[in-house]
Design a protein around this motif. Structure first.
Motif, mmCIF file in Angstrom:
data_model
loop_
_atom_site.group_PDB
_atom_site.id
_atom_site.type_symbol
_atom_site.label_atom_id
_atom_site.label_comp_id
_atom_site.label_asym_id
_atom_site.label_seq_id
_atom_site.Cartn_x
_atom_site.Cartn_y
_atom_site.Cartn_z
ATOM 1 N N ALA A 116 24.818 38.519 42.178
ATOM 2 C CA ALA A 116 26.297 38.459 41.257
ATOM 3 C C ALA A 116 26.311 37.056 40.847
ATOM 4 C CB ALA A 116 27.308 38.749 42.237
ATOM 5 N N ASN A 117 27.023 36.671 40.060
ATOM 6 C CA ASN A 117 27.209 35.462 39.463
ATOM 7 C C ASN A 117 28.389 34.770 40.025
ATOM 8 O OD1 ASN A 117 28.969 36.490 37.802
ATOM 9 N ND2 ASN A 117 28.049 36.380 35.995
ATOM 10 N N ARG A 118 28.737 33.486 39.524
ATOM 11 C CA ARG A 118 30.113 32.800 40.069
ATOM 12 C C ARG A 118 31.467 33.762 39.856
ATOM 13 N NH1 ARG A 118 30.211 27.607 36.088
ATOM 14 N NH2 ARG A 118 30.603 28.912 34.194
ATOM 15 N N GLU A 119 31.517 34.173 38.628
ATOM 16 C CA GLU A 119 32.325 35.171 38.139
ATOM 17 C C GLU A 119 32.441 36.388 39.027
ATOM 18 O OE1 GLU A 119 34.703 36.450 33.995
ATOM 19 O OE2 GLU A 119 33.238 34.698 34.202
ATOM 20 N N GLY A 120 31.448 36.835 39.239
ATOM 21 C CA GLY A 120 31.342 38.099 40.046
ATOM 22 C C GLY A 120 32.070 37.995 41.597
ATOM 23 N N PHE A 121 31.468 36.812 42.059
ATOM 24 C CA PHE A 121 31.854 36.786 43.463
ATOM 25 C C PHE A 121 33.405 36.126 43.725
ATOM 26 C CE2 PHE A 121 27.357 35.700 44.515
ATOM 27 C CZ PHE A 121 27.394 36.470 45.664
ATOM 28 N N ALA A 122 34.044 35.475 42.426
ATOM 29 C CA ALA A 122 35.360 35.099 42.294
ATOM 30 C C ALA A 122 36.087 36.616 42.292
ATOM 31 C CB ALA A 122 35.623 34.485 41.142
ATOM 32 N N ALA A 123 35.686 37.201 41.435
ATOM 33 C CA ALA A 123 36.482 38.878 41.331
ATOM 34 C C ALA A 123 36.447 39.522 42.746
ATOM 35 C CB ALA A 123 35.730 39.773 40.403
ATOM 36 N N MET A 124 35.085 39.454 43.343
ATOM 37 C CA MET A 124 34.962 40.331 44.760
ATOM 38 C C MET A 124 36.176 39.490 45.831
ATOM 39 S SD MET A 124 30.988 41.319 45.199
ATOM 40 C CE MET A 124 30.263 39.633 44.857
ATOM 41 N N GLY A 125 36.195 38.290 45.666
ATOM 42 C CA GLY A 125 36.983 37.350 46.405
ATOM 43 C C GLY A 125 38.375 37.870 46.157
#
Length: 359
Positions: A116-125
């Motif tokens: 996952a990229n930074r935006e993916g990790f943000a969305a998961m968070g």
């Protein structure tokens, strides 16, 4: 779209979560089941900082192979107010990691393409906060509904396969098995989908999320830094097709559009992708374009070879096709160099095909 990488959304989600849960921090969270989960409300609250730190560690570690071997727990004996403090503190760690990570960096995550990229990790968070606050408040009998734009942020990044509904929040709850949605069957199994990536020698083919597709289709950059002159009209049209597929609930992330990003400078040089999932005969059609300044360097051929080889390894896929205008000789040269053979033609177009070797 460059600044919208998710840190602000994580902060907003946590602010709403903590403000509400502080009003019930004096109640028993340990003896109450959290919504439809098997965890107690307190176990659910303690999971949120665990998730935040794991996501931060995966992104900071920049490893694609395995999960970072960490054990993260809230200290034994911590009261509910302390658990909320842990949520706030670990959210700050995740936000800082997201904001400091270069755009192209990816970290390990199992669902479903192993990174996952930074935006993916943000969305998961954000999803962790929204969904588990819902679980806790449902268990405690407290009303909770986050801002709609936070649910939309999650849905358009990590639920590309879920058709939008009239309410983003109810759609997210339905997609994660937490609520019913009129006209749709109950969800019993689910996972979120981070965007796929496919590396080549000089490029990274990055799957376009619905959020990025919407931005590209409306004249934005999709979160990419483009080579001069890009993105071109064909890319925007392809993004628009992806948006329509998403809105119809038929988008399949790996069979969508990919942006071709040059590794040496993280510049987007074009786009390539499929018109849709493979048909009943196992055929899938591919299309592509390049920014004018990127042409003549073999990028399209390199990307087409990689994407075609990947697609022919998928179950049930028998052939990749490309339909090219007769006047577009450069594009004909690309498919020929990539191993395609001309199989049909009419007055205006030529049809090329690359078949699986097992046939």
């Amino acid at each position: 779209m460059h600044n919208a990488v998710g840190g602000e959304q994580v902060e907003e989600a946590v602010t709403h979560c903590v403000a509400l849960l502080r009003t019930v921090a004096d109640r028993d969270w340990e003896g109450v089941t959290a919504g439809r989960l098997e965890w107690s409300c307190r176990q659910t609250a303690d999971h949120i900082p665990h998730a935040f730190l794991m996501y931060a560690a995966q992104l900071a570690g920049r490893g694609h192979a395995t999960r970072v071997p960490l054990r993260i727990t809230v200290a034994e004996g911590t009261d509910n107010a302390g658990a909320l403090q842990a949520i706030e503190a670990t959210a700050a760690v995740l936000v800082t990691t997201i904001r400091s990570a270069p755009r192209a960096v990816r970290g390990f995550h199992p669902y479903p393409f192993r990174s996952a990229n930074r935006e993916g990790f943000a969305a998961m968070g954000v999803a962790e906060v929204l969904l588990h606050t819902h679980d806790i408040t449902e268990g405690l009998g407290v009303a909770y509904e986050p801002p709609a734009e936070l649910s939309t942020f999650v849905l358009t990044r990590i639920f590309p396969h879920v058709q939008p509904g009239p309410s983003p929040w109810q759609t997210l709850l339905w997609a994660t098995g937490r609520a019913d949605l009129p006209g749709r069957a109950p969800v019993t199994e689910w996972c979120w989908y981070n965007n796929p990536v496919l590396p080549t020698d000089r490029l990274t083919l990055e799957g376009v999320t619905p959020a990025a597709a919407m931005d590209l289709a409306s004249g934005g950059d999709g979160g990419f830094t483009w080579l001069t002159g890009g993105p071109i009209e064909g890319t925007r049209e392809g993004a628009g097709i992806g948006v329509k597929q998403y809105e119809a609930g038929v988008l399949r992330p790996q069979w969508g559009m990919y942006v071709l990003v040059r590794r040496e400078d993280d510049r987007a040089v074009g786009a390539m992708g499929f018109h849709g999932a493979p048909d009943e005969d196992g055929r899938v059609e591919v299309g592509y374009d390049l920014v004018p300044d990127a042409r003549g360097h073999g990028y399209a051929t390199e990307a087409l070879r990689a994407l075609s080889a990947w697609s022919l390894r998928q179950d049930g896929v028998r052939a990749v096709t490309a339909v090219i205008d007769r006047a577009n000789v450069p594009s004909q040269n690309v498919v020929t160099r990539a191993g395609f053979t001309r199989v049909a033609e009419n007055e205006e177009q030529l049809v090329y095909e690359l078949r699986a070797s097992r046939d």
